[in-house]
Design an enzyme around this catalytic site. Sequence first.
Site, PDB file in Angstrom:
ATOM      1  N   SER A 166       4.370  -2.520   0.168  1.00  0.00           N
ATOM      2  CA  SER A 166       4.408  -3.586   1.264  1.00  0.00           C
ATOM      3  C   SER A 166       6.209  -3.662   2.267  1.00  0.00           C
ATOM      4  CB  SER A 166       4.171  -4.692   0.701  1.00  0.00           C
ATOM      5  OG  SER A 166       4.523  -5.891   1.394  1.00  0.00           O
ATOM      6  N   ASP A 437      -6.887  -2.630   2.395  1.00  0.00           N
ATOM      7  CA  ASP A 437      -5.791  -3.447   2.856  1.00  0.00           C
ATOM      8  C   ASP A 437      -5.281  -3.516   4.254  1.00  0.00           C
ATOM      9  OD1 ASP A 437      -3.057  -4.869   3.011  1.00  0.00           O
ATOM     10  OD2 ASP A 437      -2.398  -2.583   2.300  1.00  0.00           O
ATOM     11  N   HIS A 461      -3.739  -4.168  -1.895  1.00  0.00           N
ATOM     12  CA  HIS A 461      -1.880  -4.665  -1.747  1.00  0.00           C
ATOM     13  C   HIS A 461      -1.378  -3.242  -2.480  1.00  0.00           C
ATOM     14  CE1 HIS A 461       1.123  -4.969   1.644  1.00  0.00           C
ATOM     15  NE2 HIS A 461       1.407  -5.698   0.901  1.00  0.00           N
TER      16      HIS A 461
END
Length: 492
Positions: A166, A437, A461
């Site tokens: 991320s 995601d 994710h």
Amino acid sequence: KLQFLYFIGHYISMFALVAAAVLAASPVDPTKNCTLEWHTRPVDHFTYSPENDAVTFQARVFVCGEEDWNPGQPIFFYCGNEADVTLYVEHTGLMWENRQRFGALLVFAEHRYYGQSLPFGSQSFTKDNMAYLNHEQALADYAHLLRIFKKDRQTESSKVIAFGGSYGGMLSAWMRMKYPTVIDGSIAASAPILAFPGCEKATFNEYDAGYGSAFWDVVTRDATPAGGSRKNCDVAVKAAFQELFETGKTSQGRQTLKDIFSMCTVPEEDQVVNVAYLQMFGWDMMAMGDFPYPSNYITNNGPLLPAFPVREACTSMVDANGNYPSGQALLKALAAATNLYNNATQDVKCYNVSADVEQDGIWDFQWCTELMPQETYFARGQNSMFWNFSYNGTWVTERCKNLHGVTPRPYTIATQYGTEREIVKYSNIVFSNGALDPWLAGGVMVNTSTIKSIVIELGAHHLDLMFSNPQDPPCVIAARDYELQQIESWLK
């Protein structure tokens, strides 16, 4: 032509399935053999003055596996995200499970202003003191840390591989781009470094009314058969939001919304949208946490979400034949679906209707300066299962001025790191993207001799960074194996 590797979940050899079972058989205790160290860093790396040089702070660093590591061997370095660093110590299984294979030392660095790494202690979050919260200062922190760390341990020859997921994945990639003499290679998982104006990525490139709508399109896809969910789930969700807004037009209807969605007070007419946002964010978080096994990563080490939570939520929206109710029954179905995340603890008595739905803690400040991606502001178009919403840059600017005293600089990231076409100028980075995601929308899809991009069909994710699990689909096993092959080539 842009190319990338697509790892699907169906056509993988039995060897990969056996590997999954082997990797999952002996999970690593992430707290074992870790030492907490506090490293001194400048608050401001870029201003030269005696006064500035005297202002420093201490940040947390966890060092793991030093008992069987020797100077000169590799260092696996996790670029801390916008949270307490222990979350990443406890969940980044790709580093833990392959530490001994590469003889690597694990180092997890905490990001400034998050966790316990506060530059000004309890006064860190005043408007003046927040000025030092940006990705450039964080990257300089990590480069500064690694230089001192290697010198203190007399291991200047050690190669360093950066990891991150991320925002941490973005930092991992940018570390390799900006500090190539410090970082020898980078695994950048679910790293939407193209989710910025000027980076030439669909719906993100232009700073206009449609900005960021591709994010919500992926959330919607997860609620369709293409994402593994029951048919018509997305249709039912869209109908539910229409019913929610229609119900909210009368005082009696707003009382109904309070009762069905467990709001603490009856929403005013202009607060009905907040009720809707609460439900939308439930779908958002379940999409990011659409892992193939029960997980508490997306709840920040809280309660477990079920495997593939979007699919599970869709069972509340439609029956096995794709039929769904209407009226209040449809609203109750929406509440049951989103409570899978919103009330994962199963002890929430009511929700605050007046909460600022845009505010996401100090991450909101990073949005208001560098436009660090925050989906609460993104547009939603006809392709999404939510209500239409146009991005309003003027409103964002005014909001940021009022809340934080700053104005966004939309093209900062594109200016520093370039467009998707220009990614080819860099080297030794693997960009992994999960097809489930929503941040896939801002991911890199370039594949060259030195930059690799992969899409994991059943990945949410940064699933590839997690500990291996018997329920891992073959596609994520193959993705991890590919990443390890690249690390091996970088360390030669």
